[in-house]
Design a protein around this motif. Sequence first.
Motif, PDB file in Angstrom:
ATOM      1  N   ALA A  18      13.745  -5.328 -26.651  1.00 52.57           N
ATOM      2  CA  ALA A  18      13.075  -6.064 -27.734  1.00 52.57           C
ATOM      3  C   ALA A  18      11.571  -6.149 -27.478  1.00 52.57           C
ATOM      4  O   ALA A  18      10.764  -5.996 -28.411  1.00 52.57           O
ATOM      5  N   ILE A  19      11.184  -6.367 -26.234  1.00 50.18           N
ATOM      6  CA  ILE A  19       9.758  -6.438 -25.892  1.00 50.18           C
ATOM      7  C   ILE A  19       9.093  -5.083 -26.125  1.00 50.18           C
ATOM      8  O   ILE A  19       8.004  -5.000 -26.708  1.00 50.18           O
ATOM      9  N   LEU A  20       9.759  -4.013 -25.695  1.00 48.34           N
ATOM     10  CA  LEU A  20       9.209  -2.670 -25.917  1.00 48.34           C
ATOM     11  C   LEU A  20       9.131  -2.336 -27.405  1.00 48.34           C
ATOM     12  O   LEU A  20       8.176  -1.705 -27.856  1.00 48.34           O
ATOM     13  N   ALA A  21      10.115  -2.774 -28.170  1.00 42.45           N
ATOM     14  CA  ALA A  21      10.108  -2.529 -29.617  1.00 42.45           C
ATOM     15  C   ALA A  21       8.971  -3.299 -30.299  1.00 42.45           C
ATOM     16  O   ALA A  21       8.271  -2.753 -31.155  1.00 42.45           O
ATOM     17  N   ARG A  22       8.772  -4.572 -29.914  1.00 36.66           N
ATOM     18  CA  ARG A  22       7.672  -5.360 -30.491  1.00 36.66           C
ATOM     19  C   ARG A  22       6.318  -4.735 -30.172  1.00 36.66           C
ATOM     20  O   ARG A  22       5.382  -4.826 -30.962  1.00 36.66           O
ATOM     21  N   ALA A  23       6.232  -4.089 -29.022  1.00 35.43           N
ATOM     22  CA  ALA A  23       4.983  -3.433 -28.634  1.00 35.43           C
ATOM     23  C   ALA A  23       4.829  -2.076 -29.313  1.00 35.43           C
ATOM     24  O   ALA A  23       3.788  -1.435 -29.188  1.00 35.43           O
ATOM     25  N   GLY A  24       5.866  -1.636 -30.033  1.00 33.46           N
ATOM     26  CA  GLY A  24       5.805  -0.375 -30.749  1.00 33.46           C
ATOM     27  C   GLY A  24       6.074   0.846 -29.889  1.00 33.46           C
ATOM     28  O   GLY A  24       5.835   1.969 -30.311  1.00 33.46           O
ATOM     29  N   LEU A  25       6.585   0.645 -28.677  1.00 32.97           N
ATOM     30  CA  LEU A  25       6.794   1.762 -27.761  1.00 32.97           C
ATOM     31  C   LEU A  25       8.174   2.393 -27.861  1.00 32.97           C
ATOM     32  O   LEU A  25       8.369   3.514 -27.384  1.00 32.97           O
ATOM     33  N   VAL A  26       9.130   1.687 -28.444  1.00 31.04           N
ATOM     34  CA  VAL A  26      10.456   2.261 -28.660  1.00 31.04           C
ATOM     35  C   VAL A  26      10.887   2.026 -30.096  1.00 31.04           C
ATOM     36  O   VAL A  26      10.430   1.093 -30.754  1.00 31.04           O
ATOM     37  N   MET A  27      11.753   2.916 -30.560  1.00 28.25           N
ATOM     38  CA  MET A  27      12.319   2.811 -31.901  1.00 28.25           C
ATOM     39  C   MET A  27      13.827   2.779 -31.742  1.00 28.25           C
ATOM     40  O   MET A  27      14.362   3.304 -30.763  1.00 28.25           O
ATOM     41  N   SER A  28      14.509   2.179 -32.692  1.00 30.07           N
ATOM     42  CA  SER A  28      15.968   2.136 -32.616  1.00 30.07           C
ATOM     43  C   SER A  28      16.572   2.498 -33.966  1.00 30.07           C
ATOM     44  O   SER A  28      15.949   2.315 -35.007  1.00 30.07           O
ATOM     45  N   ALA A  29      17.787   3.026 -33.881  1.00 28.26           N
ATOM     46  CA  ALA A  29      18.530   3.368 -35.090  1.00 28.26           C
ATOM     47  C   ALA A  29      20.012   3.187 -34.785  1.00 28.26           C
ATOM     48  O   ALA A  29      20.473   3.515 -33.690  1.00 28.26           O
ATOM     49  N   ARG A  30      20.720   2.644 -35.763  1.00 20.72           N
ATOM     50  CA  ARG A  30      22.164   2.465 -35.588  1.00 20.72           C
ATOM     51  C   ARG A  30      22.861   3.800 -35.802  1.00 20.72           C
ATOM     52  O   ARG A  30      22.591   4.529 -36.739  1.00 20.72           O
ATOM     53  N   LYS A  31      23.758   4.121 -34.889  1.00 22.85           N
ATOM     54  CA  LYS A  31      24.583   5.316 -35.003  1.00 22.85           C
ATOM     55  C   LYS A  31      26.011   4.883 -34.709  1.00 22.85           C
ATOM     56  O   LYS A  31      26.354   4.606 -33.561  1.00 22.85           O
ATOM     57  N   SER A  32      26.786   4.773 -35.763  1.00 28.72           N
ATOM     58  CA  SER A  32      28.153   4.264 -35.660  1.00 28.72           C
ATOM     59  C   SER A  32      28.094   2.838 -35.117  1.00 28.72           C
ATOM     60  O   SER A  32      27.444   2.000 -35.704  1.00 28.72           O
ATOM     61  N   ARG A  33      28.702   2.587 -33.981  1.00 27.25           N
ATOM     62  CA  ARG A  33      28.724   1.234 -33.410  1.00 27.25           C
ATOM     63  C   ARG A  33      27.647   1.022 -32.358  1.00 27.25           C
ATOM     64  O   ARG A  33      27.554  -0.045 -31.766  1.00 27.25           O
ATOM     65  N   SER A  34      26.836   2.037 -32.115  1.00 30.97           N
ATOM     66  CA  SER A  34      25.805   1.960 -31.083  1.00 30.97           C
ATOM     67  C   SER A  34      24.418   1.876 -31.696  1.00 30.97           C
ATOM     68  O   SER A  34      24.196   2.340 -32.809  1.00 30.97           O
ATOM     69  N   ILE A  35      23.513   1.333 -30.941  1.00 30.54           N
ATOM     70  CA  ILE A  35      22.101   1.383 -31.309  1.00 30.54           C
ATOM     71  C   ILE A  35      21.460   2.367 -30.342  1.00 30.54           C
ATOM     72  O   ILE A  35      21.530   2.202 -29.128  1.00 30.54           O
ATOM     73  N   ILE A  36      20.863   3.401 -30.924  1.00 31.42           N
ATOM     74  CA  ILE A  36      20.223   4.448 -30.132  1.00 31.42           C
ATOM     75  C   ILE A  36      18.728   4.152 -30.066  1.00 31.42           C
ATOM     76  O   ILE A  36      18.083   3.931 -31.093  1.00 31.42           O
ATOM     77  N   TYR A  37      18.193   4.157 -28.860  1.00 28.55           N
ATOM     78  CA  TYR A  37      16.772   3.904 -28.643  1.00 28.55           C
ATOM     79  C   TYR A  37      16.075   5.200 -28.278  1.00 28.55           C
ATOM     80  O   TYR A  37      16.628   6.035 -27.572  1.00 28.55           O
ATOM     81  N   ARG A  38      14.853   5.336 -28.801  1.00 31.76           N
ATOM     82  CA  ARG A  38      14.021   6.491 -28.513  1.00 31.76           C
ATOM     83  C   ARG A  38      12.622   6.020 -28.177  1.00 31.76           C
ATOM     84  O   ARG A  38      12.158   5.000 -28.702  1.00 31.76           O
ATOM     85  N   ALA A  39      11.954   6.777 -27.332  1.00 30.73           N
ATOM     86  CA  ALA A  39      10.550   6.498 -27.045  1.00 30.73           C
ATOM     87  C   ALA A  39       9.724   6.832 -28.277  1.00 30.73           C
ATOM     88  O   ALA A  39       9.954   7.852 -28.924  1.00 30.73           O
ATOM     89  N   ASN A  40       8.777   5.984 -28.594  1.00 33.04           N
ATOM     90  CA  ASN A  40       7.853   6.248 -29.706  1.00 33.04           C
ATOM     91  C   ASN A  40       6.649   6.994 -29.120  1.00 33.04           C
ATOM     92  O   ASN A  40       5.640   6.390 -28.770  1.00 33.04           O
ATOM     93  N   LEU A  41       6.802   8.299 -28.990  1.00 35.39           N
ATOM     94  CA  LEU A  41       5.772   9.102 -28.344  1.00 35.39           C
ATOM     95  C   LEU A  41       4.433   9.088 -29.086  1.00 35.39           C
ATOM     96  O   LEU A  41       3.385   9.023 -28.436  1.00 35.39           O
ATOM     97  N   PRO A  42       4.410   9.112 -30.426  1.00 37.31           N
ATOM     98  CA  PRO A  42       3.106   9.015 -31.096  1.00 37.31           C
ATOM     99  C   PRO A  42       2.376   7.705 -30.766  1.00 37.31           C
ATOM    100  O   PRO A  42       1.158   7.711 -30.591  1.00 37.31           O
ATOM    101  N   ALA A  43       3.106   6.605 -30.654  1.00 41.96           N
ATOM    102  CA  ALA A  43       2.469   5.330 -30.304  1.00 41.96           C
ATOM    103  C   ALA A  43       1.909   5.382 -28.885  1.00 41.96           C
ATOM    104  O   ALA A  43       0.815   4.875 -28.611  1.00 41.96           O
ATOM    105  N   PHE A  44       2.661   6.009 -27.973  1.00 42.12           N
ATOM    106  CA  PHE A  44       2.182   6.115 -26.601  1.00 42.12           C
ATOM    107  C   PHE A  44       0.963   7.042 -26.532  1.00 42.12           C
ATOM    108  O   PHE A  44       0.018   6.779 -25.786  1.00 42.12           O
ATOM    109  N   GLN A  45       0.968   8.101 -27.323  1.00 42.64           N
ATOM    110  CA  GLN A  45      -0.197   8.990 -27.375  1.00 42.64           C
ATOM    111  C   GLN A  45      -1.415   8.244 -27.913  1.00 42.64           C
ATOM    112  O   GLN A  45      -2.530   8.434 -27.422  1.00 42.64           O
ATOM    113  N   ASP A  46      -1.197   7.382 -28.905  1.00 41.49           N
ATOM    114  CA  ASP A  46      -2.292   6.554 -29.415  1.00 41.49           C
ATOM    115  C   ASP A  46      -2.843   5.647 -28.317  1.00 41.49           C
ATOM    116  O   ASP A  46      -4.061   5.467 -28.205  1.00 41.49           O
ATOM    117  N   LEU A  47      -1.942   5.084 -27.530  1.00 39.39           N
ATOM    118  CA  LEU A  47      -2.363   4.193 -26.439  1.00 39.39           C
ATOM    119  C   LEU A  47      -3.185   4.958 -25.410  1.00 39.39           C
ATOM    120  O   LEU A  47      -4.259   4.504 -25.001  1.00 39.39           O
TER     121      LEU A  47
END
Length: 117
Positions: free
Chosen positions: A54-83
Amino acid sequence: MESEQAILALAALAQSTRLGVFRLLVKHEPDGLAAGDIAKALAVPQNTMSAHLAILARAGLVMSARKSRSIIYRANLPAFQDLTSFMVEDCCGGRAELCAPAAGCKPVRARRARITA
């Protein structure tokens, strides 16, 4: 990127578990990982991992998407490149060639072959 967003992102990464999560997610791009798999990989209880994600998501560094019963997290690489761009935008007095290759990916280190007798 504004200074406040950079501070938020840097603060999120300034903790060992969250830094480990982000690095793990970068390794698993573009597919991402389920929250439970992240917790297992880093040996962190799931409820604690939820707070870190949740902290990483609020900072914009990770994104999440529901896939079936799971929540899949991914690194937000464009946000990290901006940083990283924000951090070095005034690098070397405007002589970008002095900072190269600050924004490039490092090649994966080759592993030495084990020789068994």
